[in-house]
Design a protein around this motif. Structure first.
Motif, PDB file in Angstrom:
ATOM      1  N   THR A 361       0.612  -1.500  -0.234  1.00  0.00           N
ATOM      2  CA  THR A 361       0.126  -0.388   0.282  1.00  0.00           C
ATOM      3  C   THR A 361       0.825   1.034   0.046  1.00  0.00           C
ATOM      4  N   GLU A 362       0.148   2.042  -0.541  1.00  0.00           N
ATOM      5  CA  GLU A 362       1.078   3.511  -0.373  1.00  0.00           C
ATOM      6  C   GLU A 362       1.647   4.243   1.061  1.00  0.00           C
ATOM      7  N   ASP A 363       1.362   3.298   2.397  1.00  0.00           N
ATOM      8  CA  ASP A 363       0.948   3.771   3.611  1.00  0.00           C
ATOM      9  C   ASP A 363       2.642   3.397   3.984  1.00  0.00           C
ATOM     10  N   GLU A 364       2.515   1.808   3.376  1.00  0.00           N
ATOM     11  CA  GLU A 364       4.024   0.433   3.963  1.00  0.00           C
ATOM     12  C   GLU A 364       4.523   1.570   2.674  1.00  0.00           C
ATOM     13  N   ILE A 365       4.507   1.336   0.812  1.00  0.00           N
ATOM     14  CA  ILE A 365       5.750   2.068   0.831  1.00  0.00           C
ATOM     15  C   ILE A 365       6.468   3.273   1.120  1.00  0.00           C
ATOM     16  N   SER A 366       5.793   4.040   2.266  1.00  0.00           N
ATOM     17  CA  SER A 366       5.873   5.330   2.781  1.00  0.00           C
ATOM     18  C   SER A 366       7.540   4.841   3.907  1.00  0.00           C
ATOM     19  N   LYS A 367       7.175   3.846   4.330  1.00  0.00           N
ATOM     20  CA  LYS A 367       7.429   3.676   5.807  1.00  0.00           C
ATOM     21  C   LYS A 367       8.632   2.673   5.195  1.00  0.00           C
ATOM     22  N   ILE A 368       8.368   2.116   4.395  1.00  0.00           N
ATOM     23  CA  ILE A 368       9.544   1.290   3.130  1.00  0.00           C
ATOM     24  C   ILE A 368      10.797   2.434   2.898  1.00  0.00           C
ATOM     25  N   ILE A 369      10.385   3.616   2.230  1.00  0.00           N
ATOM     26  CA  ILE A 369      11.248   5.094   1.733  1.00  0.00           C
ATOM     27  C   ILE A 369      11.953   5.212   2.530  1.00  0.00           C
ATOM     28  N   GLU A 370      11.223   5.364   3.895  1.00  0.00           N
ATOM     29  CA  GLU A 370      11.823   5.809   5.400  1.00  0.00           C
ATOM     30  C   GLU A 370      13.028   5.461   6.012  1.00  0.00           C
ATOM     31  N   ILE A 371      12.757   3.670   5.312  1.00  0.00           N
ATOM     32  CA  ILE A 371      13.833   2.501   6.625  1.00  0.00           C
ATOM     33  C   ILE A 371      14.938   2.766   5.710  1.00  0.00           C
ATOM     34  N   ARG A 372      14.458   2.957   4.012  1.00  0.00           N
ATOM     35  CA  ARG A 372      16.169   3.081   3.183  1.00  0.00           C
ATOM     36  C   ARG A 372      16.572   4.431   3.207  1.00  0.00           C
ATOM     37  N   CYS A 373      16.195   4.953   3.482  1.00  0.00           N
ATOM     38  CA  CYS A 373      17.242   7.036   3.592  1.00  0.00           C
ATOM     39  C   CYS A 373      17.598   6.676   4.744  1.00  0.00           C
ATOM     40  N   GLN A 374      17.601   5.875   5.742  1.00  0.00           N
ATOM     41  CA  GLN A 374      17.879   6.141   6.942  1.00  0.00           C
ATOM     42  C   GLN A 374      19.123   4.572   6.723  1.00  0.00           C
ATOM     43  N   GLU A 375      18.709   3.822   6.430  1.00  0.00           N
ATOM     44  CA  GLU A 375      20.057   2.737   5.558  1.00  0.00           C
ATOM     45  C   GLU A 375      21.241   3.457   4.612  1.00  0.00           C
ATOM     46  N   GLU A 376      20.640   4.061   3.671  1.00  0.00           N
ATOM     47  CA  GLU A 376      21.562   4.431   2.764  1.00  0.00           C
ATOM     48  C   GLU A 376      21.962   6.134   3.213  1.00  0.00           C
ATOM     49  N   ASP A 377      21.707   6.135   4.957  1.00  0.00           N
ATOM     50  CA  ASP A 377      22.087   7.471   5.627  1.00  0.00           C
ATOM     51  C   ASP A 377      21.687   8.828   4.674  1.00  0.00           C
ATOM     52  N   VAL A 378      21.047   9.079   4.313  1.00  0.00           N
ATOM     53  CA  VAL A 378      20.514  10.231   3.558  1.00  0.00           C
ATOM     54  C   VAL A 378      19.346  10.965   4.221  1.00  0.00           C
ATOM     55  N   GLU A 379      19.514  12.404   4.434  1.00  0.00           N
ATOM     56  CA  GLU A 379      18.543  13.353   5.199  1.00  0.00           C
ATOM     57  C   GLU A 379      17.363  13.389   4.051  1.00  0.00           C
ATOM     58  N   VAL A 380      16.206  13.466   4.182  1.00  0.00           N
ATOM     59  CA  VAL A 380      15.237  13.864   3.097  1.00  0.00           C
ATOM     60  C   VAL A 380      14.420  14.389   3.797  1.00  0.00           C
ATOM     61  N   SER A 381      14.020  15.453   3.169  1.00  0.00           N
ATOM     62  CA  SER A 381      12.582  16.632   4.067  1.00  0.00           C
ATOM     63  C   SER A 381      11.386  15.546   2.896  1.00  0.00           C
ATOM     64  N   GLU A 382       9.881  16.400   4.230  1.00  0.00           N
ATOM     65  CA  GLU A 382       9.163  15.230   3.851  1.00  0.00           C
ATOM     66  C   GLU A 382       8.448  15.159   2.751  1.00  0.00           C
ATOM     67  N   GLU A 383       8.656  17.106   1.987  1.00  0.00           N
ATOM     68  CA  GLU A 383       8.078  17.113   0.914  1.00  0.00           C
ATOM     69  C   GLU A 383       9.309  15.722  -0.419  1.00  0.00           C
ATOM     70  N   ALA A 384      10.273  15.881   0.293  1.00  0.00           N
ATOM     71  CA  ALA A 384      10.406  14.727  -1.087  1.00  0.00           C
ATOM     72  C   ALA A 384      10.507  13.198  -0.688  1.00  0.00           C
ATOM     73  N   LYS A 385      10.216  12.799  -0.008  1.00  0.00           N
ATOM     74  CA  LYS A 385       9.483  11.718   0.741  1.00  0.00           C
ATOM     75  C   LYS A 385       8.430  11.622   0.647  1.00  0.00           C
ATOM     76  N   LEU A 386       7.581  12.703   0.127  1.00  0.00           N
ATOM     77  CA  LEU A 386       6.197  11.980  -0.644  1.00  0.00           C
ATOM     78  C   LEU A 386       5.796  11.655  -1.630  1.00  0.00           C
ATOM     79  N   LEU A 387       6.859  12.550  -2.685  1.00  0.00           N
ATOM     80  CA  LEU A 387       7.388  12.617  -4.161  1.00  0.00           C
ATOM     81  C   LEU A 387       8.093  11.397  -4.585  1.00  0.00           C
ATOM     82  N   LEU A 388       9.066  10.549  -3.721  1.00  0.00           N
ATOM     83  CA  LEU A 388       9.214   9.481  -3.573  1.00  0.00           C
ATOM     84  C   LEU A 388       8.097   8.107  -3.799  1.00  0.00           C
TER      85      LEU A 388
END
Length: 465
Positions: A361-388
């Motif tokens: 689901t879109e909510d699960e995709i959002s959580k996966i994107i957040e986990i991957r950002c932490q794993e790759e040590d990339v700080e992403v703004s909330e707007e960019a996370k929504l776009l991804l």
């Protein structure tokens, strides 16, 4: 019968941690009751599939099943491989887990069935119990003598160990000094030395030598200083796989063949003698056979010969658990003209426990994107996370995840610290997804050397003018 060699050498492998596609997976994310948590150990969603995998996992740990097969079926990008890796992480290092791709079997120099045999035997572990002489104590002092000639490789030294009752100085040769340097042994460490193979194992830091000013990481383990004699007779357990024993007894180079990968064809006589010896060890209480897991990804790439071989091998007494994955629907079984679900023959499908995965689901995709950002040590703004997240839902999750690091590099290029929407948009325009790439090919197909469809609808390959 000839004596079966296990190996008197130790494997010297250095693990290199890299950020991979599934490096964020730490397990299946289940609680003690095998109930899946919503987000845990890198796993998100797929609660039914994870719970089913957890039940299989529990049976493997308890040794209640062997020679069984599990199929993980679902659309591309729904976490099939992630579940298999989660199973591997949950099993631990002592239970063998072997992963191969279906297409890999056709690119090897050995036959397909031989490659499958080797993969199966890599997934079967043998825990061999034996008594060895161990020197165990706390390091009091380490002295390594530098060579007198500049550039010489030989190094010797002295090692002082103690227990609560005695202390002794040991002379060290070249191999021991090298092992000490590799393990980074220092004063205050508690170590164990296997006298037979000269292997050093660091057990932890001594409580008596711990200091407040010591720089220690979260993985530091504290242990008590050993008591009694320094040299003891202890029972140790060595874990090897059947394939390793096969190679050691069939190759002239022995254990070194495992490092080069040039194991070649293993004679059936060697396997039979190894099996007889292992069964003898098991019946005598000298060893335990540990059926592990063999995971074959893209199993639809196998042909009818491989499927027939799998069907027979699963009936073997020491067969491991077979986990296979595919994203195919009803398709032709390779090597035949017959269609079957998932491209797998019906007689093998009848043996399988089938686990299905569902689109995220879109909510699960959002959580996966957040986990991957932490794993790759990339700080992403909330707007960019929504776009991804939007890209992951509309295009594909894999494409969205693959844009995280390029977007971070685009952010660094403009000397930014947080990935913004403009960074994601920039890499989106640079790297095409499948739909835009297909559209581009349809618009510009006449400019390519070959194209599949002509103006008259003929699907034969035609050279462009």
């Amino acid at each position: 019968m000839a004596e079966i060699n296990v190996s008197a050498e130790s494997r010297d492998l250095t693990m290199v941690e890299r950020i991979g596609v599934h490096s964020h997976i730490r397990g299946l994310g289940l609680n003690s009751s095998l109930e899946p948590r919503a987000v845990s150990e890198g796993m998100v969603g797929q609660t039914k599939a994870r719970k089913a995998a957890g039940i299989i996992l529990q049976m493997i740990k308890e040794g209640k099943i062997a020679g069984r097969a599990v199929l993980i079926a679902g659309q591309a990008g729904t976490g099939k491989t992630a579940i298999a890796i989660g199973m591997a992480k949950s099993l631990g290092l002592e239970t063998p887990f072997t992963m191969v791709a279906g297409s890999e079997l056709f690119s090897l120099e050995i036959s397909k069935t031989e490659a499958l045999k080797q993969a199966f035997r890599k997934a079967i572990g043998v825990r061999i119990k034996e008594e060895v002489d161990i020197i165990e104590g706390e390091v009091v002092d380490v002295q390594i003598d530098r060579p007198e000639v500049s550039g010489a490789a030989s190094k010797t030294g002295k090692l002082t160990l103690k227990t609560t009752e005695m202390e002794r100085v040991y002379d060290m040769g070249v191999k021991m000094t090298g092992s000490l340097r590799k393990e980074k042994v220092r004063r205050g460490d508690v170590i164990a030395i296997d006298k037979d193979i000269r292997m050093i194992t660091k057990l932890g830091r001594s409580f008596t030598s711990a200091r407040d000013y010591d720089a220690m990481g979260p993985q530091t383990k504290f242990v008590q200083c050993p008591d009694g004699e320094l040299q003891k007779r202890k029972e140790v357990v060595r874990c090897v796989t059947l394939h390793e024993i096969d190679v050691i007894n069939s190759s002239m180079r022995g254990f070194l063949a495992l490092f080069t990968g040039d194991t070649g064809q293993v004679p059936s006589e060697v396997r039979e003698s190894v099996d007889e010896k292992v069964i003898e060890w098991r019946d005598g209480g000298k060893a335990d056979v540990v059926p592990g897991v063999l995971f074959i990804d893209d199993v639809h790439m196998l042909d009818i010969e491989c499927f027939s071989f799998l069907d027979c091998v699963l009936e073997n007494e020491m067969a491991p658990i077979l986990v296979i994955a595919t994203d195919r629907g009803i398709t032709t079984v390779r090597g035949t003209d017959y269609e079957s679900p998932h491209g797998i023959p019906v007689e093998l499908l009848d043996r399988l426990l089938i686990i299905t995965t569902q689109p995220y689901t879109e909510d699960e995709i959002s959580k996966i994107i957040e986990i991957r950002c932490q794993e790759e040590d990339v700080e992403v703004s909330e707007e960019a996370k929504l776009l991804l997240t939007k890209m992951g839902a509309d295009i594909s999750l894999r494409y969205s995840i693959s844009l995280i690091t390029p977007a971070a590099l685009a952010c660094q290029k403009r000397k930014g610290t947080i990935v913004e929407v403009r960074d994601v948009h920039r890499v989106y325009t640079l790297f095409l997804d499948v739909k835009r790439s297909t559209q581009f090919l349809m618009e510009c197909e006449s400019q390519y050397m070959f194209n599949e469809a002509g103006d008259d609808g003929d699907t034969r390959r035609k050279p462009t003018q």
